[in-house]
Motif scaffolding. Structure first.
Motif, PDB file in Angstrom:
ATOM      1  N   SER A 154      -2.619  -4.994  -6.283  1.00 38.31           N
ATOM      2  CA  SER A 154      -1.957  -3.763  -6.703  1.00 38.31           C
ATOM      3  C   SER A 154      -2.042  -3.571  -8.215  1.00 38.31           C
TER       4      SER A 154
ATOM      5  N   LYS B 279      -6.495  -0.478  -0.387  1.00 36.51           N
ATOM      6  CA  LYS B 279      -5.903  -1.762  -0.013  1.00 36.51           C
ATOM      7  C   LYS B 279      -4.550  -2.015  -0.671  1.00 36.51           C
TER       8      LYS B 279
ATOM      9  N   GLU C 189      -0.958  -2.079  -0.978  1.00 37.34           N
ATOM     10  CA  GLU C 189       0.183  -1.919  -0.075  1.00 37.34           C
ATOM     11  C   GLU C 189       1.444  -1.450  -0.789  1.00 37.34           C
TER      12      GLU C 189
ATOM     13  N   ALA D 255       0.891   4.072   3.601  1.00 35.29           N
ATOM     14  CA  ALA D 255      -0.373   3.987   4.330  1.00 35.29           C
ATOM     15  C   ALA D 255      -1.151   5.292   4.251  1.00 35.29           C
TER      16      ALA D 255
ATOM     17  N   ASP E 274      -3.921   0.779  10.012  1.00 33.67           N
ATOM     18  CA  ASP E 274      -2.550   1.098   9.625  1.00 33.67           C
ATOM     19  C   ASP E 274      -1.912   2.153  10.518  1.00 33.67           C
TER      20      ASP E 274
ATOM     21  N   TRP F  93       5.340   2.043   2.880  1.00 31.30           N
ATOM     22  CA  TRP F  93       4.624   2.229   4.137  1.00 31.30           C
ATOM     23  C   TRP F  93       5.331   3.237   5.047  1.00 31.30           C
TER      24      TRP F  93
ATOM     25  N   ALA G 262       3.961  -2.523   9.246  1.00 29.83           N
ATOM     26  CA  ALA G 262       3.637  -2.400   7.826  1.00 29.83           C
ATOM     27  C   ALA G 262       3.001  -3.670   7.290  1.00 29.83           C
ATOM     28  N   SER G 263       3.329  -4.816   7.878  1.00 31.76           N
ATOM     29  CA  SER G 263       2.774  -6.096   7.435  1.00 31.76           C
ATOM     30  C   SER G 263       1.473  -6.437   8.150  1.00 31.76           C
ATOM     31  N   ASN G 264       0.945  -5.465   8.915  1.00 27.55           N
ATOM     32  CA  ASN G 264      -0.324  -5.639   9.634  1.00 27.55           C
ATOM     33  C   ASN G 264      -0.268  -6.762  10.670  1.00 27.55           C
TER      34      ASN G 264
END
Length: 740
Positions: free
Chosen positions: A36, A79, A81, A85, A127, A474, A547-549
């Motif tokens: 980020s 990418k 986060e 999303a 997502d 997210w 949200a945490s995949n």
């Protein structure tokens, strides 16, 4: 690392750097996993032509350099986060289109740009679950794959992978499977072997997809270890590809040898890649939910599933018991003795004893004022609830949490972060331990703890974790939500901290029963932040898992569901009842919508496995027949539900009060026994295909074992049934408000 991030923040605050310095800075941040921050630095770098941040004579003048920076910013934006999303993927596409124009233009043939765009749509599919995004991604990759292979055939290998994914989903499978094979054969025949991880990973994936496992192993055998994020990305895609070819790929010794060569010395990482990211959600529902979840946790411990949990998302009653479990696990992970399955059984057994003892102190009765005091507070003081969440927070900390993490003074969320005793810094390039980055390498995960609340000011979900708090980006969908998001931030001991007890109290702060929890938050403009029960936004806690995949979802739902109401109340009481009924209906609709979203993700392949276990599952719901109906039929009902629980007892257990008061032994033990039995059947039914997730069951002796025999008996249990039914209306231990 601290020096690197400090330099980045100074640059973002306005300090000028030469182009080469800023360019090296974002690349170093990316290599260190600070994605980020790397994205923010790169964005400021590209904007440098318009301000004084970058010395003007240092800006790149060649078109190729500018385009490469654009592609990299789009990649990192997609990418990041820290962005929602929808925002990050849409924004990434806009960055590309500003530089390259319409991505669907057939004259755009640059493989690198099309590959970046294909990757953005692929992540958007991961997502948001829209099949059209997966198809768009495949089309972009396929167009780029017609060009040269370049150094690593990135576009070509991903085009083959997505063709296989869509073929698996039934989208033109014959054509796609043939094309995927042709692409891989081209890579194997023509891609020149060069230094670098991506080149080796591409050759290995092509061979794996063709079933040439020995060649795949040879391709990665002597490749230097890359940054962990690169390795994890590749291993997870390769594991997905192996699963598309075989439901149990690790049963093939050749495939197992390949993955052991790719991640040498880390069988845990290989197993993690094949299982996927596992999330456990514990719903709200007062202590009723807490005890039910304890039974579910007991069965997960017996099957050795708990060690695979990456994310633990909790709401209300689930937060109360979930935080206890996390603290008990934390204490054990700090010990040097290696863990095994018996360790988790011991953790849960001790947790049950601790929790029953804490609940016996009757939290509700201890903080509940008299009716007169409540009336005075609400009329004269403007309070918006009968109970004070701060008083609840104090009891939670003293009775539930401090015994599990002894110490002096308040217990803050940022006190919880820790490094497990078995962590080896050398395996992660000497980076500080971060469960989000390093769990996949571990045999025993450190779950990311998420305590969910709801912000009154915005209507968004608010989350507390051991490292940050705020509204997760997210959950905000810009197309449908124009309410500003309250920024999340890492804790700061000067002005941005939260006690664990207060965080859990906020998560359990039922509107109307409790006053909102007030949070001093230094937002600009100034804002009086008020938090209420996380169940208002998401009572199952599944949003944090998505949200945490997480792609393996375990949901334990013991929340209050709607009951049939034959005779709605009249008068003033009726008005209150109608208002409460309307809110309950809305909550039930949210619950069903969440379930529908998760089911759709499972259908499209985003979710590899899902157990959505709710406390009323398997009970009968016969239609209410009209008196003049000429349909003459009778239905013979079995005594046990499909989960093996007596239906009369399960119905009574499901209708126990959702309160925070003392529970009788019959109530608590029957809840745990019910959760245990239902989890046993649900896990077998829904997740048996994930062989890597389970070990052979090893039943233990629990405090509720005798009760388990009763709730699963075919013989009537009239005495127990009467005791449990009494818990629907009566508040054990006293009190005057029975159903928050």
């Amino acid at each position: 690392m601290a020096r690197l991030t400090d330099r980045a923040r100074k640059f973002l605050a306005g300090e000028a750097l030469r182009f080469d310095e800023a360019h090296a800075l974002w690349q170093a941040l990316l290599e260190s996993g600070e994605l980020s921050l790397a994205r923010a630095v790169l964005s400021r770098l590209r904007d440098g032509a318009h301000d004084a941040t970058i010395l003007q004579d240092q800006m790149p003048s060649k078109k190729a350099q500018r385009q490469e920076l654009c592609r990299q910013e789009a990649f990192l934006t997609s990418k990041d986060e820290e962005l929602s999303a929808a925002v990050r993927h849409t924004g990434a596409i806009e960055i590309l289109e500003q530089e390259f124009g319409d991505l669907d233009d057939p004259d755009l043939t640059d493989a690198e740009t099309l590959g970046i765009a294909g990757g953005i749509y692929k992540r958007k599919w991961y997502d948001l679950g829209q099949l059209s995004d997966l198809e768009r991604s495949a089309a972009l990759y396929e167009r780029g794959a017609r060009g040269p292979l370049n150094d690593d055939a990135y576009t070509q290998i991903n085009a083959a992978f997505l063709d296989d994914m869509l073929a698996y989903l039934g989208n033109n499978p014959r054509v796609r499977q043939v094309r995927a094979r042709e692409i891989r054969e081209r890579i194997v025949a023509n891609l020149e072997t060069k230094e670098g991880f991506w080149n080796a990973a591409t050759r290995a994936e092509a061979c794996l997809g063709l079933g040439r496992y020995a060649e795949a192993t040879e391709a990665v055998r002597s490749v230097p270890r890359p940054p962990l994020w690169k390795l994890e990305t590749s291993v997870r895609q390769l594991a997905t590809l192996a699963h598309l070819q075989s439901p149990r790929p690790l049963d093939d010794p050749a495939i197992q040898t390949f993955f052991n060569s790719l991640v040498p010395g880390s069988s845990a990482a290989v197993r993690s890649a094949f299982i996927g990211k596992v999330g456990l959600a514990l719903s709200g529902g007062g202590f009723r939910a807490s005890f039910y979840h304890l039974g579910v946790l007991a069965r997960l411990a017996e099957l050795d599933v708990l060690r695979h949990i990456d994310v633990l998302s909790c709401v209300s009653g689930g937060s109360i018991v979930g935080a206890c479990y996390w603290l008990a696990l934390r204490r054990r992970l700090l010990e040097k003795t290696p863990l095994d399955r018996s360790s988790y059984i011991q953790i849960i057994s001790g947790l049950i004893d601790h929790f029953q003892n804490a609940v016996s102190h009757d939290l509700r009765r201890g903080v509940q004022p008299s009716k007169a005091a409540v009336a005075l507070r609400m009329i004269a003081g403007g309070q918006k609830g009968a109970l004070d969440p701060e008083a609840v927070a104090e009891v939670l900390e003293s009775e539930f949490y401090r015994p599990l993490m002894p110490g002096a003074g308040p217990l803050f969320m940022d006190d919880l972060a820790f490094t497990p005793a078995d962590h080896d810094p050398e395996t992660v390039n000497r980076q500080p331990f971060n469960p989000a980055h390093h769990n996949w390498l571990r045999a025993h995960k450190v779950p990311a703890l998420v305590i969910n609340a709801t912000t009154v000011n915005t209507g968004h979900g608010w989350q507390f974790t051991p490292t940050w708090m705020g509204e997760s980006p997210w959950t905000v969908h810009d197309a449908a939500d124009i309410v500003p998001r309250l920024q999340w931030a890492y804790y700061d001991s000067r002005f941005w901290r939260m006690q664990l007890g207060r965080a859990v109290a906020a998560s359990a702060c039922v509107p109307g029963v409790f006053s909102p929890l007030e949070l001093a938050a230094p937002y600009e403009p100034a804002m009086d932040v008020r938090l209420v029960d996380g169940g208002v936004y998401d009572n199952q806690g599944t949003t944090a898992l998505v949200a945490s995949n997480c792609n393996v979802l375990l949901v334990s739902d013991a929340a209050c569901q709607l009951l049939l109401e034959p005779s709605p109340k009249e008068g003033v009481r009726g008005l209150i009842s109608y208002a409460a009924r309307s809110m309950d209906t809305l909550m039930e609709r949210v619950r069903q919508t969440n379930f529908g979203d998760l089911s759709a993700r499972r259908t499209t392949g985003l979710v590899r496995g899902m157990m959505f276990l709710h406390i009323k599952a398997g009970l009968d719901a016969d239609p209410v027949r009209l008196t003049f109906s000429d349909e003459a039929y009778t239905v013979k009902r079995a005594a046990l539900s499909s989960f093996g629980v007596r239906k009369d007892l399960q119905q009574a257990i499901a209708e126990l009060r959702t309160d925070l008061n003392a529970f009788t032994p019959e109530e608590s033990l029957s809840l745990m026994a019910c959760g245990y039995q239902m989890a046993s059947k649900a896990l077998e039914r829904d997740l048996s295909h994930l062989s890597e997730l389970f070990d052979t069951p090893r039943p233990a002796t629990w405090s509720f074992s005798e009760m388990l025999e009763k709730v699963t008996s075919t013989r009537p249990q009239d005495e127990l049934l009467a005791a449990v039914k009494a818990g629907h209306e009566v508040v054990a231990g006293g009190g005057w408000f029975t159903r928050p």
